[in-house]
Design a protein around this motif. Structure first.
Motif, PDB file in Angstrom:
ATOM      1  N   UNK A  51     112.931  65.048   1.242  1.00 52.28           N
ATOM      2  CA  UNK A  51     112.933  64.337  -0.028  1.00 52.28           C
ATOM      3  C   UNK A  51     113.411  65.150  -1.214  1.00 52.28           C
ATOM      4  N   UNK A  52     113.920  66.373  -0.993  1.00 49.05           N
ATOM      5  CA  UNK A  52     114.376  67.219  -2.094  1.00 49.05           C
ATOM      6  C   UNK A  52     115.842  66.934  -2.404  1.00 49.05           C
ATOM      7  N   UNK A  53     116.196  67.145  -3.646  1.00 49.91           N
ATOM      8  CA  UNK A  53     117.566  66.920  -4.098  1.00 49.91           C
ATOM      9  C   UNK A  53     118.393  68.156  -3.766  1.00 49.91           C
ATOM     10  N   UNK A  54     118.985  68.151  -2.578  1.00 49.55           N
ATOM     11  CA  UNK A  54     119.758  69.294  -2.093  1.00 49.55           C
ATOM     12  C   UNK A  54     121.155  68.807  -1.733  1.00 49.55           C
ATOM     13  N   UNK A  55     122.160  69.411  -2.334  1.00 48.90           N
ATOM     14  CA  UNK A  55     123.557  69.135  -1.991  1.00 48.90           C
ATOM     15  C   UNK A  55     124.299  70.459  -1.944  1.00 48.90           C
ATOM     16  N   UNK A  97     115.932  70.244  -9.531  1.00 45.01           N
ATOM     17  CA  UNK A  97     114.799  69.375  -9.838  1.00 45.01           C
ATOM     18  C   UNK A  97     115.274  68.166 -10.627  1.00 45.01           C
ATOM     19  N   UNK A  98     114.310  67.426 -11.179  1.00 48.57           N
ATOM     20  CA  UNK A  98     114.663  66.199 -11.896  1.00 48.57           C
ATOM     21  C   UNK A  98     115.448  66.467 -13.171  1.00 48.57           C
ATOM     22  N   UNK A  99     115.418  67.695 -13.686  1.00 49.99           N
ATOM     23  CA  UNK A  99     116.180  68.044 -14.883  1.00 49.99           C
ATOM     24  C   UNK A  99     117.526  68.673 -14.542  1.00 49.99           C
ATOM     25  N   UNK A 100     117.948  68.581 -13.263  1.00 52.49           N
ATOM     26  CA  UNK A 100     119.201  69.174 -12.787  1.00 52.49           C
ATOM     27  C   UNK A 100     119.186  70.692 -12.890  1.00 52.49           C
ATOM     28  N   UNK A 130     126.838  69.629 -14.459  1.00 50.97           N
ATOM     29  CA  UNK A 130     125.974  69.370 -13.315  1.00 50.97           C
ATOM     30  C   UNK A 130     126.669  69.673 -11.986  1.00 50.97           C
ATOM     31  N   UNK A 131     127.647  70.561 -12.028  1.00 49.44           N
ATOM     32  CA  UNK A 131     128.346  70.968 -10.810  1.00 49.44           C
ATOM     33  C   UNK A 131     127.522  72.008 -10.075  1.00 49.44           C
TER      34      UNK A 131
END
Length: 525
Positions: free
Chosen positions: A194-198, A204-207, A259-260
């Motif tokens: 469920x983590x934002x990983x790319x 996190x939620x603040x990028x 946000x890159x």
């Protein structure tokens, strides 16, 4: 209202109203860029296949292909790709950016003599660590060689990672190590939870980047007999320490979009052009070779007979070399029914150089390297060649400042903290106030100079900048020769003293601001 609109209105008012509304909408939409770059009706743009996405879709999803193609071009797919990357590496980093401490002695309350002694201590201690391969976690390169490797890897792969572990070694005063990791090692684990990983970068939620995920081996490594690869395992490394806030990972990346998360190889915009140019060059080279060899084809009406032997298949002697080769003044007899035709590709192609030059100018513009510097050919005038170098050095200086700020300075600050903690450098208040820490660790990183087309003009220009207050002797010395002005002055004092003591010269200033040298009598005091 037009005639057709009036006719429609008399027959079907509702239809006419809808038509009027549609026309008003079209007038609104067809404004600004919709009539130009965003037009969907112009024939020149109607066939344009485009699709945009966020930084992750446009960059991260294509990073693997871009990296491998960029490396292939560097390793031989296009010789100019190799030259472009090495030209940037050599001019930006060269033999390594050298440390030049700039301690804010006024804020720290130090005298000029104390500031001078502190600078010498810092330089001496840093050289002890940086000149040794102990600074490398792999124990293969010193710190200056690591700079070259990290910068070249970033250009080629789009980004490069550096870890800063602490590892004790025998006969090593400092424990700080620099561990370079290639871009491919940072990738997504199989389970994201469920983590934002790319692209292996977790935000996190603040990028905000909070962690990096590294594979324990290179994902493109192959199995070799006797040396099986370890099973894949991902390690999650926090970007900053939870307790200390220490920077754990240095991510070298030339960002081009907000946000890159991952970088883009510098060759990405010109991959297709370089590859096609490489193919064209190979084809022209092969055609020139064929033309130079004066290749001859023998046509025969009797395929059962060896070409040019005059013998039947049964009469061919075993072990006899029946291959025909061109020779000086050679006369070769042909069998009945055989004829020759020559292959003349018409090479060298006179249009080759002009076409390649036109393409390379476009490639150079995309890479911010002028054509003259890209191909190392300065055949224009002095002014044109100097303008090309100055334009290139805008880019080199920009990349040098960026690399020093993102790689050299963070490593230096970590080393300085260890040196203070171990008592090798006396810096009161270093760990108490971030401003004091900043005052101690201020530094410049000096790299190779831009070179000189006309040394006399360059020296005169530097002298004028100093005299008018536009620059300093220290900066001009560093940029022209890469040296240290203070050390130069001290060395000059020693040299002149030796010459006077040896009875050679007496450098006493006379009138007019000049220095006249007089040969001394050996018997004179």
């Amino acid at each position: 209202m037009k005639l057709i609109d009036r006719m429609i209105s008399s027959i079907s008012p509702s239809w006419a109203l809808k038509r009027q509304v549609a026309q008003k909408k079209l007038e609104i939409f067809n404004s600004g860029y919709s009539n130009h770059g965003a037009s969907g009706t112009k024939k020149s743009l109607a066939g344009w296949n485009f699709r945009g996405g966020g930084p992750d879709e446009d960059i991260v999803d294509n990073a693997d292909v871009l990296r491998q193609r960029s490396r292939d071009l560097y390793m031989g797919g296009a010789t100019l790709a190799t030259g472009a990357l090495k030209t940037s590496r050599t001019n930006v980093v060269g033999t390594g950016l050298k440390l030049f401490p700039i301690v804010d002695y006024e804020y720290l309350g130090l005298s000029e003599e104390e500031e001078k002694q502190l600078k010498r201590t810092i330089e001496r201690e840093f050289a002890l660590w940086a000149d040794s391969t102990d600074s490398d976690a792999c124990r293969q390169h010193n710190f200056y060689e690591l700079q070259q490797l990290a910068f070249l890897s970033q250009l080629m792969s789009g980004d490069c990672f550096a870890l800063l572990p602490m590892k004790k070694r025998k006969q090593s005063v400092y424990d700080l190590r620099v561990r370079l990791l290639e871009a491919d090692r940072c990738c997504n684990p199989p389970i994201l939870n469920g983590k934002n990983i790319r692209g292996g970068v977790e935000v996190n939620e603040d990028a905000e980047v909070v962690a990096y995920h590294f594979l324990n081996r290179h994902p493109l490594s192959f199995y070799t007999p006797g040396a099986p690869l370890p099973p894949p395992k991902w390690n999650r490394v926090l970007a900053y320490g939870d307790k200390t806030g220490r920077k754990n990972v240095i991510h070298l990346m030339d960002a081009e979009r907000p946000e890159q998360r991952r970088g883009v190889p510098i060759l990405a915009p010109v991959i297709e052009a370089l590859k096609q140019l490489g193919r064209y060059t190979e084809a022209e080279l092969m055609a020139a070779v064929v033309s130079g060899m004066f290749t001859v084809f023998v046509k025969s009406d009797s395929p059962e007979n060896p070409v040019g032997s005059g013998l039947s298949q049964e009469e061919t002697l075993p072990g006899l070399d029946n291959n025909l080769q061109m020779g000086n003044g050679a006369i070769v007899g042909l069998a009945p029914g055989e004829d020759i035709s020559t292959a003349n590709p018409g090479r060298p192609n006179t249009a080759f150089d002009g076409f390649v030059t036109a393409i390379l100018r476009q490639v150079g513009a995309a890479l911010e390297i002028p054509y003259e510097l890209l191909v190392k050919s300065f055949t224009s005038s002095y002014s044109a060649s100097r303008a090309a170098l100055l334009e290139a050095w805008k880019m080199f200086r920009m990349r040098r400042i960026w690399f020093a700020a993102d790689f050299c300075q963070p490593v230096y600050e970590e080393w300085f903290a260890e040196a203070v903690a171990k008592g090798r450098i006396y810096a009161p208040g270093f760990f108490d106030d971030p401003l004091i820490r900043k005052a101690y660790t201020r530094a410049e990183w000096i790299g190779p100079s831009s070179g000189q087309l006309d040394p006399l003009k360059e020296a005169q220009a530097a002298k004028m900048r100093v005299e008018e207050g536009f620059s300093t002797r220290s900066r001009e010395t560093a940029e022209i020769t890469g040296g240290d002005f203070e050390m130069n002055v001290q060395q000059r004092i020693r040299e002149e003293k030796m010459r006077r003591e040896g009875g050679l010269l007496d450098g006493l200033p006379t009138g007019g601001g000049e220095t006249k040298y007089v040969v001394l009598d050996p018997q004179q005091d």
